[in-house]
Design a protein around this motif. Structure first.
Motif, PDB file in Angstrom:
ATOM      1  N   ILE A 264       0.852  -1.214   0.115  1.00  0.00           N
ATOM      2  CA  ILE A 264      -0.030  -0.216  -0.049  1.00  0.00           C
ATOM      3  C   ILE A 264       0.747   1.228  -0.126  1.00  0.00           C
ATOM      4  N   TYR A 265       1.876   1.213   0.846  1.00  0.00           N
ATOM      5  CA  TYR A 265       2.546   2.416   1.105  1.00  0.00           C
ATOM      6  C   TYR A 265       3.755   2.705   0.058  1.00  0.00           C
ATOM      7  N   ARG A 266       4.097   1.659  -0.644  1.00  0.00           N
ATOM      8  CA  ARG A 266       5.359   1.761  -1.554  1.00  0.00           C
ATOM      9  C   ARG A 266       4.548   2.866  -2.648  1.00  0.00           C
ATOM     10  N   GLN A 267       3.439   3.064  -2.872  1.00  0.00           N
ATOM     11  CA  GLN A 267       3.038   4.066  -3.831  1.00  0.00           C
ATOM     12  C   GLN A 267       3.128   5.204  -3.509  1.00  0.00           C
ATOM     13  N   ARG A 268       3.332   5.432  -2.229  1.00  0.00           N
ATOM     14  CA  ARG A 268       3.701   6.896  -1.939  1.00  0.00           C
ATOM     15  C   ARG A 268       4.765   7.199  -1.338  1.00  0.00           C
ATOM     16  N   TYR A 269       5.520   6.111  -0.707  1.00  0.00           N
ATOM     17  CA  TYR A 269       6.732   6.480   0.191  1.00  0.00           C
ATOM     18  C   TYR A 269       7.877   5.163  -0.098  1.00  0.00           C
ATOM     19  N   GLU A 270       9.097   5.833   0.738  1.00  0.00           N
ATOM     20  CA  GLU A 270      10.072   4.668   0.561  1.00  0.00           C
ATOM     21  C   GLU A 270       9.648   3.785   1.572  1.00  0.00           C
ATOM     22  N   VAL A 271       9.503   2.580   1.414  1.00  0.00           N
ATOM     23  CA  VAL A 271       9.296   1.795   2.381  1.00  0.00           C
ATOM     24  C   VAL A 271      10.457   0.598   2.679  1.00  0.00           C
ATOM     25  N   LEU A 272      10.755   0.275   3.849  1.00  0.00           N
ATOM     26  CA  LEU A 272      11.672  -0.424   4.499  1.00  0.00           C
ATOM     27  C   LEU A 272      11.055  -1.553   5.222  1.00  0.00           C
ATOM     28  N   LEU A 273      10.945  -2.938   4.602  1.00  0.00           N
ATOM     29  CA  LEU A 273      10.334  -4.068   5.127  1.00  0.00           C
ATOM     30  C   LEU A 273      11.210  -5.037   5.673  1.00  0.00           C
ATOM     31  N   GLU A 274      11.122  -5.378   6.779  1.00  0.00           N
ATOM     32  CA  GLU A 274      11.741  -6.499   7.455  1.00  0.00           C
ATOM     33  C   GLU A 274      10.986  -7.537   8.216  1.00  0.00           C
TER      34      GLU A 274
END
Length: 279
Positions: A264-274
């Motif tokens: 969802i948030y990759r469309q608007r923000y830089e996302v770091l997923l762990e």
């Protein structure tokens, strides 16, 4: 180097607040750098850093060279440089120093705070003439100053970072998280033989959870809370928000929710997923 900001102005006008915001925006910040070192240090730093901010104030030795230094910088970095000057009324500055119990940096040269402020205004005259942005902070609190700077520097603002971490409560709750959402009240795929060894990234686990009553509704609730917080974090000038999603073991449910939020948030923000506890 993409952006160079010279931050200057009166002591007590908010330079520390502004510098903190610039650091949050991804600038490499140097406070109270001696004037004579600016042109020496800048070429070295700029080779590896995109956004740089220097604070130059009247206590710096050889500040009388400020016009010469700024003139040279404007010629060399014309399209990248902004000089920001912060000022405030004398009465406001006096009141701020009274509340902080700090001494004005020029007070050792004169015998009163009023004279120190006047002396600093005189020293900063040339810097004011070279300024691209002048902000009077007399009627601004720190929050409002940050908002104003964010608005003015929007073009150099780094992308907001959303950190999303899945974890298992039985392995401990992460400490460096802003929001934690518990998903343990949904059925655990661990107890389904065909899903036990899989993770929340597996299509079969996803299908199971998508078809579980309340999952979609809860995901929407989490999104609403995060969206509400994101707007206010950005208004504060903060550039990072961390979200933790926890289930029992950190392998199925929390991973599924974390993956969904990340998409969802990759469309608007830089996302770091762990995924901390996936086997």
């Amino acid at each position: 180097m993409k952006n160079l900001i010279i931050l200057t102005g009166l002591s007590g006008a908010g330079k520390s607040t502004a510098l903190g915001l610039l650091e949050d925006m991804g600038f490499y910040c140097i406070d109270n750098l001696p004037i004579n070192l600016v042109e020496t240090i800048l070429p070295v730093i700029s080779m590896n850093v995109d956004n740089i901010a220097f604070v130059l104030d009247a206590r710096s030795e050889s500040f009388e060279r400020i016009d010469e230094i700024l003139n040279n910088l404007k010629k060399k970095y014309a399209s990248n440089l902004k000089v920001i000057f912060l000022t405030a009324k004398d009465a406001i500055i006096i009141n701020r120093f009274a509340h902080t119990r700090r001494n004005h940096p020029l007070l050792k040269r004169v015998n009163s705070l009023e004279k120190a402020i006047q002396l600093e205004r005189e020293i900063l005259t040339k810097a004011l003439e070279f300024s691209d942005i002048v902000i009077d902070t007399s009627n601004l609190n720190p929050h409002q100053l940050r908002e104003k700077l964010v608005e003015m520097l929007g073009s150099v603002k780094k992308k907001f970072l959303v950190r999303i971490l899945s974890f298992g409560f039985k392995y401990g709750v992460p400490l460096d998280i802003d929001f934690i959402f518990d998903v343990r009240f949904f059925p655990n795929p661990f107890y389904i033989k065909d899903l036990r060894e899989k993770s929340g990234k597996d299509e079969k686990v996803k299908e199971f959870l998508y078809n579980t009553q309340g999952v979609k509704e809860y995901l929407e609730m989490i999104k609403n809370v995060v969206d509400f917080a994101l707007k206010r974090y950005e208004n504060e000038g903060r550039m990072e928000l961390s979200i933790g999603i926890g289930c029992t073991g950190g392998q199925h449910r929390s991973v599924f929710f974390a993956e969904e939020l990340a998409s969802i948030y990759r469309q608007r923000y830089e996302v770091l997923l762990e995924h901390r506890d996936v086997k």
